[in-house]
Motif scaffolding. Structure first.
Motif, PDB file in Angstrom:
ATOM      1  N   GLU A   1       0.844  -1.203   0.000  1.00  0.00           N
ATOM      2  CA  GLU A   1       0.000   0.000   0.000  1.00  0.00           C
ATOM      3  C   GLU A   1       0.873   1.245   0.000  1.00  0.00           C
ATOM      4  OE1 GLU A   1      -4.393  -0.539   1.725  1.00  0.00           O
ATOM      5  OE2 GLU A   1      -2.878  -0.241   3.263  1.00  0.00           O
ATOM      6  N   VAL A   2       1.944   1.208   0.787  1.00  0.00           N
ATOM      7  CA  VAL A   2       2.897   2.315   0.830  1.00  0.00           C
ATOM      8  C   VAL A   2       4.237   1.779   0.340  1.00  0.00           C
ATOM      9  CG1 VAL A   2       4.090   3.969   2.316  1.00  0.00           C
ATOM     10  CG2 VAL A   2       1.697   3.403   2.751  1.00  0.00           C
ATOM     11  N   PHE A   3       4.815   2.468  -0.639  1.00  0.00           N
ATOM     12  CA  PHE A   3       6.073   2.025  -1.234  1.00  0.00           C
ATOM     13  C   PHE A   3       7.175   3.005  -0.833  1.00  0.00           C
ATOM     14  CE2 PHE A   3       2.583   0.419  -3.742  1.00  0.00           C
ATOM     15  CZ  PHE A   3       2.925  -0.920  -3.924  1.00  0.00           C
ATOM     16  N   ASP A   4       7.900   2.632   0.233  1.00  0.00           N
ATOM     17  CA  ASP A   4       8.942   3.532   0.755  1.00  0.00           C
ATOM     18  C   ASP A   4      10.077   3.746  -0.225  1.00  0.00           C
ATOM     19  OD1 ASP A   4       7.604   3.912   3.190  1.00  0.00           O
ATOM     20  OD2 ASP A   4       8.459   2.070   4.026  1.00  0.00           O
ATOM     21  N   ASP A   5      10.305   2.761  -1.110  1.00  0.00           N
ATOM     22  CA  ASP A   5      11.410   2.882  -2.069  1.00  0.00           C
ATOM     23  C   ASP A   5      10.943   3.461  -3.410  1.00  0.00           C
ATOM     24  OD1 ASP A   5       9.916   0.652  -2.749  1.00  0.00           O
ATOM     25  OD2 ASP A   5      11.647  -0.586  -3.276  1.00  0.00           O
ATOM     26  N   LEU A   6       9.778   4.108  -3.404  1.00  0.00           N
ATOM     27  CA  LEU A   6       9.234   4.658  -4.652  1.00  0.00           C
ATOM     28  C   LEU A   6      10.187   5.629  -5.358  1.00  0.00           C
ATOM     29  CD1 LEU A   6       6.749   4.293  -6.409  1.00  0.00           C
ATOM     30  CD2 LEU A   6       5.664   6.182  -5.185  1.00  0.00           C
ATOM     31  N   PRO A   7      10.887   6.514  -4.622  1.00  0.00           N
ATOM     32  CA  PRO A   7      11.819   7.409  -5.333  1.00  0.00           C
ATOM     33  C   PRO A   7      12.845   6.638  -6.170  1.00  0.00           C
ATOM     34  CG  PRO A   7      11.507   8.168  -3.084  1.00  0.00           C
ATOM     35  CD  PRO A   7      10.814   6.829  -3.193  1.00  0.00           C
ATOM     36  N   GLN A   8      13.379   5.534  -5.614  1.00  0.00           N
ATOM     37  CA  GLN A   8      14.361   4.725  -6.357  1.00  0.00           C
ATOM     38  C   GLN A   8      13.695   4.000  -7.527  1.00  0.00           C
ATOM     39  OE1 GLN A   8      13.925   4.804  -3.106  1.00  0.00           O
ATOM     40  NE2 GLN A   8      15.878   4.859  -1.998  1.00  0.00           N
ATOM     41  N   LEU A   9      12.481   3.479  -7.297  1.00  0.00           N
ATOM     42  CA  LEU A   9      11.774   2.759  -8.356  1.00  0.00           C
ATOM     43  C   LEU A   9      11.478   3.673  -9.544  1.00  0.00           C
ATOM     44  CD1 LEU A   9       9.201   0.693  -6.243  1.00  0.00           C
ATOM     45  CD2 LEU A   9      11.137  -0.221  -7.538  1.00  0.00           C
ATOM     46  N   LEU A  10      11.181   4.941  -9.261  1.00  0.00           N
ATOM     47  CA  LEU A  10      10.814   5.873 -10.327  1.00  0.00           C
ATOM     48  C   LEU A  10      12.031   6.481 -11.020  1.00  0.00           C
ATOM     49  CD1 LEU A  10       7.840   7.772  -8.622  1.00  0.00           C
ATOM     50  CD2 LEU A  10       7.729   5.878 -10.261  1.00  0.00           C
ATOM     51  N   ALA A  11      13.177   6.437 -10.361  1.00  0.00           N
ATOM     52  CA  ALA A  11      14.384   7.062 -10.924  1.00  0.00           C
ATOM     53  C   ALA A  11      15.196   6.048 -11.730  1.00  0.00           C
ATOM     54  CB  ALA A  11      15.230   7.652  -9.797  1.00  0.00           C
ATOM     55  N   GLN A  12      14.569   5.464 -12.733  1.00  0.00           N
ATOM     56  CA  GLN A  12      15.249   4.481 -13.586  1.00  0.00           C
ATOM     57  C   GLN A  12      16.009   5.239 -14.675  1.00  0.00           C
ATOM     58  OE1 GLN A  12      15.099   0.991 -13.351  1.00  0.00           O
ATOM     59  NE2 GLN A  12      13.966   1.202 -11.447  1.00  0.00           N
TER      60      GLN A  12
END
Length: 197
Positions: A62-73
């Motif tokens: 529900e909450v993706f703490d590593d979202l910044p890394q996932l989006l910075a491809q």
């Protein structure tokens, strides 16, 4: 005692879909963020999509703490496949255009909106949508609105639009077999009575 299931497709061994799951490459990177309520669903189409695409990743939560890394491809522009007034319809890539990191929330409309609410970075992404699409092949669920698709159908439609002339219909083979199997299990009469309206 639970029925033995395939560790890859998570279907009962007698109904394993792995032989039908393709191994497709795409310029577009697909990141599927699946609400936990979808994981145990008999028709977990997001999992089938992730298994059939080399350049795809499935995350559950529900909450993706590593979202910044996932989006910075590196080499990709992140965007959210989700309707909205400011959503831009997907079209084919221009020759030198940077490919997309296509973020696909997976869940009911309510759960997908919750994912956006709980992950403000997601809600802030540029939105893209599908143009005109064929009616859903997901005959077991009543679409909440016209043009609503299952996760796998939405991903196929998006990739078909972005990467034409390459087609991604092979991803739908295990999905179609899964639907037919569910209809056969419930019996034609029950299916017609409950789903053919």
């Amino acid at each position: 005692m639970p029925r033995p299931s395939c560790p890859r497709c998570q279907r009962p061994l007698r109904h394993c879909l792995c032989a039908l799951i393709p191994d497709l490459d795409s310029r577009t990177r697909v990141l599927i963020l699946q609400h936990p309520s979808e994981v145990g669903h008999a028709l977990n189409t997001a999992r089938l999509a992730a298994l059939g695409l080399r350049n795809a990743e499935l995350r559950v939560g529900e909450v993706f703490d590593d979202l910044p890394q996932l989006l910075a491809q590196p080499g990709y522009r992140a965007c959210l496949l989700f309707p909205g007034e400011d959503a831009v319809a997907l079209t084919g890539y221009a020759p030198e255009e940077q490919p997309l990191l296509l973020v696909v929330p997976d869940g009911t409309w309510r759960k997908a909106r919750k994912l956006l609410h709980l992950n403000p970075l997601l809600a802030a992404l540029p939105r893209v949508s599908l143009g005109a699409v064929a009616p859903s092949r997901y005959r077991l669920r009543k679409a909440p609105e016209e043009g609503a698709l299952s996760a796998i159908e939405a991903i196929v439609a998006a990739l078909d639009a972005l990467e034409a002339p390459q087609g991604f219909d092979a991803l739908l083979r295990p999905f179609d077999v899964l639907i037919e199997g569910q209809i056969a299990a419930m019996g034609e009469e029950v299916f017609i009575r409950n789903h053919q309206r």
